[in-house]
Design a protein around this motif. Sequence first.
Motif, PDB file in Angstrom:
ATOM      1  N   ARG A 111       3.246  -5.601 -16.210  1.00  0.00           N
ATOM      2  CA  ARG A 111       4.697  -5.702 -16.002  1.00  0.00           C
ATOM      3  C   ARG A 111       5.074  -5.640 -14.523  1.00  0.00           C
ATOM      4  N   GLY A 112       4.066  -5.647 -13.662  1.00  0.00           N
ATOM      5  CA  GLY A 112       4.351  -5.609 -12.223  1.00  0.00           C
ATOM      6  C   GLY A 112       4.370  -4.208 -11.640  1.00  0.00           C
ATOM      7  N   TYR A 113       4.178  -3.199 -12.483  1.00  0.00           N
ATOM      8  CA  TYR A 113       4.209  -1.822 -11.962  1.00  0.00           C
ATOM      9  C   TYR A 113       3.051  -1.556 -10.991  1.00  0.00           C
ATOM     10  N   GLY A 114       1.857  -2.063 -11.367  1.00  0.00           N
ATOM     11  CA  GLY A 114       0.684  -1.813 -10.525  1.00  0.00           C
ATOM     12  C   GLY A 114       0.852  -2.426  -9.149  1.00  0.00           C
ATOM     13  N   ARG A 115       1.320  -3.675  -9.138  1.00  0.00           N
ATOM     14  CA  ARG A 115       1.520  -4.383  -7.861  1.00  0.00           C
ATOM     15  C   ARG A 115       2.486  -3.610  -6.967  1.00  0.00           C
ATOM     16  N   GLU A 116       3.618  -3.202  -7.520  1.00  0.00           N
ATOM     17  CA  GLU A 116       4.601  -2.522  -6.680  1.00  0.00           C
ATOM     18  C   GLU A 116       4.106  -1.139  -6.253  1.00  0.00           C
ATOM     19  N   ALA A 117       3.404  -0.446  -7.145  1.00  0.00           N
ATOM     20  CA  ALA A 117       2.895   0.893  -6.802  1.00  0.00           C
ATOM     21  C   ALA A 117       1.913   0.812  -5.624  1.00  0.00           C
ATOM     22  N   ILE A 118       1.030  -0.204  -5.651  1.00  0.00           N
ATOM     23  CA  ILE A 118       0.068  -0.360  -4.549  1.00  0.00           C
ATOM     24  C   ILE A 118       0.822  -0.636  -3.247  1.00  0.00           C
ATOM     25  N   SER A 119       1.841  -1.496  -3.340  1.00  0.00           N
ATOM     26  CA  SER A 119       2.617  -1.839  -2.152  1.00  0.00           C
ATOM     27  C   SER A 119       3.293  -0.596  -1.549  1.00  0.00           C
ATOM     28  N   PRO A 145     -11.410  -8.655 -14.039  1.00  0.00           N
ATOM     29  CA  PRO A 145     -10.834  -9.719 -13.205  1.00  0.00           C
ATOM     30  C   PRO A 145      -9.348  -9.530 -12.938  1.00  0.00           C
ATOM     31  N   ARG A 146      -8.622  -8.930 -13.879  1.00  0.00           N
ATOM     32  CA  ARG A 146      -7.187  -8.716 -13.681  1.00  0.00           C
ATOM     33  C   ARG A 146      -6.949  -7.882 -12.409  1.00  0.00           C
ATOM     34  N   ALA A 147      -7.658  -6.758 -12.331  1.00  0.00           N
ATOM     35  CA  ALA A 147      -7.463  -5.873 -11.176  1.00  0.00           C
ATOM     36  C   ALA A 147      -7.934  -6.563  -9.894  1.00  0.00           C
ATOM     37  N   ARG A 148      -9.068  -7.248  -9.964  1.00  0.00           N
ATOM     38  CA  ARG A 148      -9.592  -7.892  -8.758  1.00  0.00           C
ATOM     39  C   ARG A 148      -8.616  -8.947  -8.223  1.00  0.00           C
ATOM     40  N   LEU A 150      -5.460  -9.095  -8.699  1.00  0.00           N
ATOM     41  CA  LEU A 150      -4.279  -8.402  -8.180  1.00  0.00           C
ATOM     42  C   LEU A 150      -4.548  -7.912  -6.752  1.00  0.00           C
ATOM     43  N   TYR A 151      -5.684  -7.257  -6.547  1.00  0.00           N
ATOM     44  CA  TYR A 151      -5.994  -6.724  -5.211  1.00  0.00           C
ATOM     45  C   TYR A 151      -6.103  -7.861  -4.190  1.00  0.00           C
ATOM     46  N   GLU A 152      -6.724  -8.961  -4.588  1.00  0.00           N
ATOM     47  CA  GLU A 152      -6.862 -10.093  -3.654  1.00  0.00           C
ATOM     48  C   GLU A 152      -5.485 -10.639  -3.292  1.00  0.00           C
ATOM     49  N   SER A 153      -4.599 -10.739  -4.284  1.00  0.00           N
ATOM     50  CA  SER A 153      -3.282 -11.323  -4.001  1.00  0.00           C
ATOM     51  C   SER A 153      -2.436 -10.391  -3.137  1.00  0.00           C
ATOM     52  N   ILE A 154      -2.765  -9.119  -3.132  1.00  0.00           N
ATOM     53  CA  ILE A 154      -2.050  -8.160  -2.284  1.00  0.00           C
ATOM     54  C   ILE A 154      -2.573  -8.216  -0.841  1.00  0.00           C
ATOM     55  N   GLY A 155      -3.809  -8.679  -0.661  1.00  0.00           N
ATOM     56  CA  GLY A 155      -4.351  -8.793   0.700  1.00  0.00           C
ATOM     57  C   GLY A 155      -5.666  -8.063   0.914  1.00  0.00           C
TER      58      GLY A 155
END
Length: 192
Positions: A111-119, A145-148, A150-155
């Motif tokens: 739901r996008g929570y992980g992405r925003e939390a990392i940011s 692969p989901r987590a990987r 995500l991490y790549e797309s964050i930078g």
Amino acid sequence: MVRGPELVGELVRLRPFVDADAERAWELLQDPEGIRLTGTTASFTRDQVAAWVHDVQERPGRYDWAMTSAVRRDGELVSDEMLGEIVLNDLDEDARSANLRLNLLPNYRGRGYGREAISLVLDHAFAADGLGLHRVSLDVLDINPRARMLYESIGFTVEGRLREVYRDGDRWTDAIVMSILEHEWEPGRDLG
Ligand SMILES: CC(C)(COP(=O)(O)OP(=O)(O)OC[C@H]1O[C@@H](n2cnc3c(N)ncnc32)[C@H](O)[C@@H]1OP(=O)(O)O)[C@@H](O)C(=O)NCCC(=O)NCCS
């Protein structure tokens, strides 16, 4: 160790753990997919989890946050329930480095929570008036692969592969080591 500050985004609010989080922390440890994807092998009793939640904020070398909803209605938070956890651990003050890990309860994934939390955590980790870190690293299992992605797309950049370092049932799986450096992170950038 000072308790981590509250970090607030549009979707998630990260706050230090409170004793009431013990039940959700226990649920995280009962989820077979989460256990598999994080390579968790240790098992804990409910009492051990409650004790961990109670004193984790005082443990040196780490900052632990409970992820909660940032949604407000009439100015009041709709919920303070823990949805998952995000942690900076293995903090090295000389090298200004730390390791990142996170885990959401099954209902709150995708739901996008992980992405925003990392940011939010990276903003705080690299800020001069935050932790002032130079490097944040993590390792992600090859079966995740989901987590990987995500991490790549964050930078995060892939640094290498620890071959067959984890068990996955009766098979082996690799861990992929990734990191992001302070100059590679754009504070407050919109990752959506
Ligand atoms: C990994 C985890 C923290 C990610 O958090 P999340 O809130 O679910 O992730 P988000 O919703 O923010 O983003 C997931 C991204 O992966 C993508 N994705 C989902 N499933 C995928 C798959 N099978 N393969 C590749 N990408 C996938 C989504 O499309 C999304 O990308 P987008 O934002 O560009 O659309 C969470 O799913 C989780 O806790 N998983 C179980 C435990 C775990 O794996 N922890 C990490 C250990 S390293």
